[in-house]
Design an enzyme around this catalytic site. Sequence first.
Site, PDB file in Angstrom:
ATOM      1  CE1 TYR A 148      19.759  41.532  -3.717  1.00 36.93           C
ATOM      2  CE2 TYR A 148      17.318  41.297  -3.499  1.00 36.93           C
ATOM      3  CZ  TYR A 148      18.626  40.513  -3.911  1.00 36.93           C
ATOM      4  OH  TYR A 148      19.029  39.476  -4.338  1.00 36.93           O
ATOM      5  CB  SER A 198      16.082  40.126  -7.319  1.00 36.95           C
ATOM      6  OG  SER A 198      15.253  40.090  -5.751  1.00 36.95           O
TER       7      SER A 198
HETATM    8  N1  LIG Z   1      19.451  33.162  -3.220  1.00 35.52           N
HETATM    9  C1  LIG Z   1      18.364  33.962  -3.317  1.00 35.52           C
HETATM   10  O1  LIG Z   1      17.154  33.744  -3.216  1.00 35.52           O
HETATM   11  C2  LIG Z   1      18.109  34.931  -4.814  1.00 35.52           C
HETATM   12  C3  LIG Z   1      17.231  35.506  -5.310  1.00 35.52           C
HETATM   13  C4  LIG Z   1      17.153  36.394  -6.510  1.00 35.52           C
HETATM   14  C5  LIG Z   1      17.981  37.402  -6.809  1.00 35.52           C
HETATM   15  N2  LIG Z   1      19.570  36.260  -6.456  1.00 35.52           N
HETATM   16  C6  LIG Z   1      20.606  37.092  -6.628  1.00 35.52           C
HETATM   17  O2  LIG Z   1      21.550  36.088  -7.910  1.00 35.52           O
HETATM   18  C7  LIG Z   1      23.007  36.433  -7.577  1.00 35.52           C
HETATM   19  C8  LIG Z   1      23.204  34.937  -6.440  1.00 35.52           C
HETATM   20  O3  LIG Z   1      22.917  34.787  -5.564  1.00 35.52           O
HETATM   21  P1  LIG Z   1      22.973  33.711  -4.613  1.00 35.52           P
HETATM   22  O4  LIG Z   1      21.892  33.788  -3.608  1.00 35.52           O
HETATM   23  O5  LIG Z   1      23.965  32.547  -4.663  1.00 35.52           O
HETATM   24  O6  LIG Z   1      24.090  34.079  -2.763  1.00 35.52           O
HETATM   25  P2  LIG Z   1      25.566  33.680  -2.557  1.00 35.52           P
HETATM   26  O7  LIG Z   1      26.279  34.351  -1.599  1.00 35.52           O
HETATM   27  O8  LIG Z   1      25.717  32.765  -2.162  1.00 35.52           O
HETATM   28  O9  LIG Z   1      26.813  33.945  -3.620  1.00 35.52           O
HETATM   29  C9  LIG Z   1      27.232  35.353  -4.641  1.00 35.52           C
HETATM   30  C10 LIG Z   1      28.582  34.794  -4.220  1.00 35.52           C
HETATM   31  O10 LIG Z   1      29.735  35.305  -4.732  1.00 35.52           O
HETATM   32  C11 LIG Z   1      30.490  36.039  -4.382  1.00 35.52           C
HETATM   33  N3  LIG Z   1      30.966  37.361  -3.929  1.00 35.52           N
HETATM   34  C12 LIG Z   1      30.505  37.818  -2.853  1.00 35.52           C
HETATM   35  N4  LIG Z   1      31.071  38.627  -2.643  1.00 35.52           N
HETATM   36  C13 LIG Z   1      32.087  39.329  -4.279  1.00 35.52           C
HETATM   37  C14 LIG Z   1      33.197  39.885  -5.002  1.00 35.52           C
HETATM   38  N5  LIG Z   1      33.209  41.033  -4.784  1.00 35.52           N
HETATM   39  N6  LIG Z   1      33.398  39.726  -6.473  1.00 35.52           N
HETATM   40  C15 LIG Z   1      33.660  38.030  -6.820  1.00 35.52           C
HETATM   41  N7  LIG Z   1      32.102  37.072  -6.577  1.00 35.52           N
HETATM   42  C16 LIG Z   1      31.823  37.517  -4.500  1.00 35.52           C
HETATM   43  C17 LIG Z   1      30.651  35.112  -2.925  1.00 35.52           C
HETATM   44  O11 LIG Z   1      31.799  35.238  -2.665  1.00 35.52           O
HETATM   45  C18 LIG Z   1      29.499  34.487  -3.313  1.00 35.52           C
HETATM   46  O12 LIG Z   1      29.959  33.054  -4.001  1.00 35.52           O
HETATM   47  C19 LIG Z   1      22.834  37.457  -6.882  1.00 35.52           C
HETATM   48  O13 LIG Z   1      23.292  39.047  -7.413  1.00 35.52           O
HETATM   49  C20 LIG Z   1      21.749  37.590  -5.499  1.00 35.52           C
HETATM   50  O14 LIG Z   1      21.491  39.087  -5.666  1.00 35.52           O
HETATM   51  C21 LIG Z   1      19.255  35.956  -5.221  1.00 35.52           C
END
Ligand SMILES: NC(=O)c1ccc[n+]([C@@H]2O[C@H](COP(=O)([O-])OP(=O)(O)OC[C@H]3O[C@@H](n4cnc5c(N)ncnc54)[C@H](O)[C@@H]3O)[C@@H](O)[C@H]2O)c1
Length: 259
Positions: free
Chosen positions: A170, A147
Amino acid sequence: MFDIKNKTIVITGGSGLIGSAFSASCAEFGANVVIIDINEEKGNKLLEDIKQKTKNDNVVFVKCDITSEKDVENMIELTLDRFKRIDALVNSAYPKNKNYGRKFEDVSYEDFCQNINMHLGGYFLISQKISKVMIKQNCGNIINIASIYGFTAPKFEIYKDTEKTMPVEYSAIKSGIINFTRYLASYLGRYNIRVNAISPGGVFDNQEENFVRNYCQKVVLGKRMAESSDLTGVLIFLISQASKYITGQNIIVDGGFTL
Ligand SMILES: NC(=O)c1ccc[n+]([C@@H]2O[C@H](COP(=O)([O-])OP(=O)(O)OC[C@H]3O[C@@H](n4cnc5c(N)ncnc54)[C@H](O)[C@@H]3O)[C@@H](O)[C@H]2O)c1
């Protein structure tokens, strides 16, 4: 050069906001996709959608918690039974406990440790287990979703007049993931395994209006938040041979937010 057809790609958090776009585009480009997630309902629904849209039958959903050694081992066994090898692991899960998201003053020591264990620890666990398969193959590719908050401090003014904050865990987790990426790239390079990170900016997900407005003001390209589809091109690039001499890098996809 950008071909990923018939590569077997395991995507953690594969039915999440970003993970579902990754799963769909890897399937669209003809890869064998193993969607893994703890959310079985979302996972099965996504699987049906993807199969219908892409006509790719080599897509599976496996319920798997990346913090459970047993789950991860079972998932690897199922994947190898079906596809015989694992070409790429994409770490896009977002594990968090029920208290995650509190303001700095309100985060307990226990919650801090638990969230780091689940997220950073989960990325470690599955990377270690899958890298054993890749070492045997003498070939592999790991992509960690980090991130912008893994290498910059949050701009707290964008959370003004909103319910949200950027949790302290985070920053610790994501900066850990960026240097964990470099560590793995250096350690696993001898086995022809590449390891890179992608650092997205904020992805639009119907967040509060004030937050979206404050955030967008600081974006250079288009004054908008990211869409998941802004991230898929970089993923395909990193999985494919187009990036065959790239390892240990963190590719920032934030529309210029952190410039
Ligand atoms: N959404 C954003 O704005 C953003 C920005 C930068 C980085 N990220 C990173 O991108 C990645 C995905 O984020 P996202 O926004 O898609 O989140 P999200 O919450 O929409 O999706 C994450 C998924 O991970 C699953 N999950 C949670 N715990 C788990 C576990 N123990 N084992 C297996 N699956 C598990 C959840 O069920 C969910 O479907 C993360 O690492 C997040 O930190 C997101």
